[in-house]
Design an enzyme around this catalytic site. Structure first.
Site, PDB file in Angstrom:
ATOM      1  N   ASN A  55       0.837  -1.197   0.000  1.00 47.93           N
ATOM      2  CA  ASN A  55       0.000   0.000   0.000  1.00 47.93           C
ATOM      3  C   ASN A  55       0.874   1.250   0.000  1.00 47.93           C
ATOM      4  OD1 ASN A  55      -2.653  -1.290   0.269  1.00 47.93           O
ATOM      5  ND2 ASN A  55      -1.954  -1.872   2.316  1.00 47.93           N
ATOM      6  N   CYS A  64      -4.134  -7.619  -4.084  1.00 51.74           N
ATOM      7  CA  CYS A  64      -4.831  -6.450  -4.625  1.00 51.74           C
ATOM      8  C   CYS A  64      -5.404  -6.867  -5.976  1.00 51.74           C
ATOM      9  CB  CYS A  64      -3.870  -5.273  -4.780  1.00 51.74           C
ATOM     10  SG  CYS A  64      -4.604  -3.835  -5.600  1.00 51.74           S
ATOM     11  N   ASN A 159     -10.819  -2.780   4.929  1.00 49.78           N
ATOM     12  CA  ASN A 159     -11.268  -1.851   3.897  1.00 49.78           C
ATOM     13  C   ASN A 159     -12.785  -1.728   4.024  1.00 49.78           C
ATOM     14  OD1 ASN A 159      -8.647  -1.753   2.077  1.00 49.78           O
ATOM     15  ND2 ASN A 159      -9.015  -3.918   2.522  1.00 49.78           N
ATOM     16  N   CYS A 186     -11.507  -0.604  -6.482  1.00 49.20           N
ATOM     17  CA  CYS A 186     -10.850  -1.580  -5.614  1.00 49.20           C
ATOM     18  C   CYS A 186     -11.335  -2.963  -6.028  1.00 49.20           C
ATOM     19  CB  CYS A 186     -11.181  -1.313  -4.145  1.00 49.20           C
ATOM     20  SG  CYS A 186     -10.464  -2.538  -3.021  1.00 49.20           S
TER      21      CYS A 186
END
Length: 236
Positions: A55, A64, A159, A186
């Protein structure tokens, strides 16, 4: 080299020669990430490509989703991968990629899903490689994602994804842990939303609108695949 996956932006660094040691990666990320969302180091492990994702704050993440799409495009652009189907490694396991007119990435399986209530807000805690708190809302365009997302992010340790059901699609906005802001897209976030929506409705595929464009998800033989736009945003 910079890549954008529906506005989710990454610096991709060729580290196959181990020029940047593990202990130096967090500092490298913080010094070089600029305004991007994250940094992906391309590694080789036992002859296979490994996606090592960080990140923007220098913290390491297991996976990711949009980063995986960008990583796949990078391998193709470099000429390192020519097959229409291939796999690479990540901290969330082996990732399968299918290339047709775009890139489909098989997302990690759901390792946890449970109902959760935080400060009166009801949602679901879902883990698809990384944890997400998923909540259905009305009037998503007017929602203060920065404020509410930040509050829920620290209380859930995850998240935070807000979604609204529209007639022909879902609309999703995500506050990302480690990026510490709303991002334009995302991948693991929309996948977590899809899991919740699928379990409620039985849907096997869905179109999802995010601030950075449109993402598509489908389930085949118990596996979830994600696709969307990927483009190079610099040659550096």
């Amino acid at each position: 080299m910079c890549y954008s996956a529906n506005g989710n932006t990454f610096l991709i660094v060729d580290n196959t020669q181990k020029r940047i040691p593990e202990e130096k990666k967090p500092d490298f990320v913080r010094e070089n990430v600029g305004d991007l969302d994250g940094v992906i180091f391309v590694e080789l492990v036992d002859g296979k490509y490994f996606m090592d994702y960080y990140n923007r704050d220098g913290s390491m993440a297991a996976f990711c989703g949009n980063g995986a799409r960008a990583f796949s495009q990078y391998l193709i652009d470099r000429g390192w991968i020519k097959e229409k189907e291939f796999t690479f490694l990540s901290r969330a396991g082996e990732i399968k990629v299918i290339v047709d007119d775009s890139i489909w990435v098989r997302m990690p399986g759901v390792s946890e899903k449970k109902e959760m209530k935080v400060d009166g807000y009801e949602g679901y805690f879902v883990v698809v490689g990384v944890p997400h708190f998923v909540m259905e809302v009305k009037g998503i365009d007017e929602l203060d994602v920065e404020k509410l997302g930040r509050d829920l992010r620290y209380k859930t340790g995850a998240n935070v994804d807000f979604y609204e059901v529209l007639p022909d699609r879902l609309k999703v906005r995500t506050y990302e842990r480690g990026v510490e802001r709303e991002t334009k897209a995302c991948g693991t976030g929309v996948t977590s939303v899809f899991v919740v929506y699928r379990d409620k409705t039985g849907a096997k595929e869905v179109k999802i609108q995010v601030p950075g464009g449109t993402l598509f998800l489908k389930e085949e033989n118990g596996e979830i695949f994600l696709r969307g736009d990927v483009k190079r945003c610099s040659e550096e």
